[in-house]
Design a protein around this motif. Structure first.
Motif: not given
Length: 532
Positions: A494-516
């Motif tokens: 899961v950590y690896k996938r989330l890192t890949e997603i963060r790099e592909l999208l260029g956003v912070d997945l821990d940021d509330g507005e980005s998650m929304t």
């Protein structure tokens, strides 16, 4: 069709003889054959329906005796040639023919009777052959439809096509179950009242042609041409053949849904598939099927949870029929009217005309109806958590049917909600309801594509995909351990996938507005895929 005496007089070979009508009796009657003879007594040679051609010897000598013998033998008329053997007839000959009800025509120029009989017989034989060919075509058409198990609509459309006439199948309560394609909407106006005035016999008020469908003692409907048919004989024969095919089809479908509900489902399907686009036509058929006139109609979907009989399609079908019957009965018993159709396993779609459609009375009416449907379905099917979902009200039947897709989406969302309401609208399903309303907006679609483009075009080497991991991550409010448990994968994966997603999208997945933002984009993407 055979020739009439008047049509014989219009043949070129007869017109060249300068015909004069001495007795206009039975000129429009059809003749069976043409017979040429100068015998004084033809009674033993005639069978009835003949047109006699003569040079007039016996007629001129004793006109009453001669014409009386032909009339008793059933002859339709006499054509006499003057000038070759007899130059003229007694003055009272025409009057005698009138009294004996037989046509009499004099030809004032020499005429070859052999040419007359050839022309007449050629037309008669051709017409008889055409009738035989027509009868064979009708027989083969409905036999083939019966063998193929054609639906009721296919049989009715075939009859209409053969006759080039509108054809309607109605039940014993005078509801128009099936209407042939292309039938003008005005022919269906006030159908029940007009149908009751037409017992099946042609009349001046409603010159309809009709035949019963089903065994004489167990007839369940009528097949109707709701206007004066061009050829009553052919039309009667075709309706009878079609009625036999319909009766056979009904026997096959005895364990399926009722005829009226099949017809209502067929109308909804025709509109959804674009086979009916004119609202006047759709409304005319809907009202003929029992939908009351109303200022507004509501698209509604009833969804029932529970086990689906994937291994037994017959059991699944019977369960859906029970559900449809329960919903239709409940709506009608509450004083409303509607069109109903099975749209999927455990799902019934309806177009509702409420007894009271004005707010706030309509809200109470819908709440009561939702509760009644839930109780009735539970009593019959035992299903818990039955959902009644409503799309936007519309003034036209076609727009209401089009709104069933939105009601279906609302029902799907409502089934996943823990909220217990008697009915659901788009506003009741919160964010998913908002997206259901806006998903066709190109700006919303563009937003979702922009947010997720990198994930939509990327193909990871192993499952679960980036989209699957992101969807669960957002649903579980960023709880990585819960994501790993939900997807049955390790936390490092899961950590690896989330890192890949963060790099592909260029956003912070821990940021509330980005998650929304990503969560909304995913909901739009899912809603668009469900619609397609």
């Amino acid at each position: 069709m055979t020739l009439t005496v008047a049509e014989v007089l219009e043949l070129p070979v007869v017109r060249s003889g300068e015909p004069e009508v001495l007795s206009g009796r039975r000129l429009t009657e059809r003749i069976r054959w043409a017979h040429s003879s100068d015998l004084a007594d033809l009674s033993s040679l005639l069978q009835g329906g003949e047109l006699v051609l003569t040079t007039g010897t016996a007629l001129a000598r004793k006109p009453r005796k001669y014409l009386s013998g032909l009339a008793k033998a059933g002859a339709v008329g006499v054509i006499v040639e003057l000038g070759t053997v007899v130059s003229e007839l007694p003055d009272n000959t025409g009057r005698i023919a009138d009294e004996l009800d037989i046509a009499l025509v004099a030809l004032h120029r020499k005429t070859r009777f052999v040419e007359v009989t050839e022309a007449v017989h050629r037309r008669i034989v051709a017409a008889q052959y055409e009738e035989v060919a027509f009868d064979r075509h009708v027989h083969e058409t409905f036999t083939e439809l019966s063998m193929k198990g054609a639906p009721l609509t296919g049989i009715v459309d075939a009859a209409a096509k053969i006759l080039d006439e509108p054809v309607v199948l109605e039940d014993l309560s005078h509801k128009a179950l099936v209407v042939s394609t292309g039938t003008p909407a005005d022919l269906l106006a006030e159908w029940e009242m007009r149908s009751r005035r037409s017992p099946g016999k042609r009349s001046d008020s409603e010159p309809w042609l009709a035949t019963g469908v089903g065994p004489r003692s167990q007839q369940w409907g009528r097949l109707v041409i709701p206007r004066r048919a061009a050829d009553a004989g052919r039309a009667t024969m075709v309706l009878e053949r079609a009625a036999a095919a319909l009766a056979m089809r009904r026997m096959v479908e005895r364990d399926k849904t009722g005829l009226q509900q099949q017809a209502q489902g067929g109308l909804i399907d025709d509109v959804l598939r674009g086979r009916i686009s004119d609202d006047r036509d759709a409304a005319a058929r809907a009202h003929a099927l029992g939908l009351r006139h109303s200022a507004h109609y509501l698209p509604a979907v009833v969804r029932v949870p529970g086990p689906t009989a994937f291994g037994d399609p017959v059991a699944a079908h019977r369960r859906n029929v029970v559900l449809l019957d329960a919903v239709a009965h409940t709506v009608n018993a509450a004083g409303h009217s509607g069109l109903f159709s099975i749209r999927g396993d455990g799902e019934v779609a309806a177009v509702l005309a409420l007894r009271e459609h004005r707010a706030p009375a309509a809200d109470k009416t819908l709440a009561a109806l939702g509760e009644r449907i839930r109780r009735e379905v539970h009593r019959i099917d035992g299903a818990e958590g039955t959902v009644l979902a409503l799309g936007p009200a519309a003034r036209s039947v076609t727009d209401t049917i089009a709104g069933l897709s939105e009601a279906t989406d609302i029902a799907e969302v409502a089934m996943a909600m823990e909220d217990d309401r008697p009915y659901y609208r788009a506003s009741d399903v919160r964010l998913r309801g908002l997206i259901s309303l806006l998903r066709d907006d190109r700006r919303v679609q563009r937003f979702a594509e922009t947010e997720l483009r990198s994930l939509l075009t990327d193909t990871p080497q192993s499952e679960p995909t980036h989209l699957t991991v992101l969807r669960e991550y957002l649903r579980l409010a960023g709880n990585k351990a819960a994501v790993a448990d939900r997807l049955h994968v390790s936390r490092p994966f899961v950590y690896k996938r989330l890192t890949e997603i963060r790099e592909l999208l260029g956003v912070d997945l821990d940021d509330g507005e980005s998650m929304t933002s990503l969560h909304v984009a995913l909901l739009v993407h899912e809603a668009s895929r469900q619609r397609a």
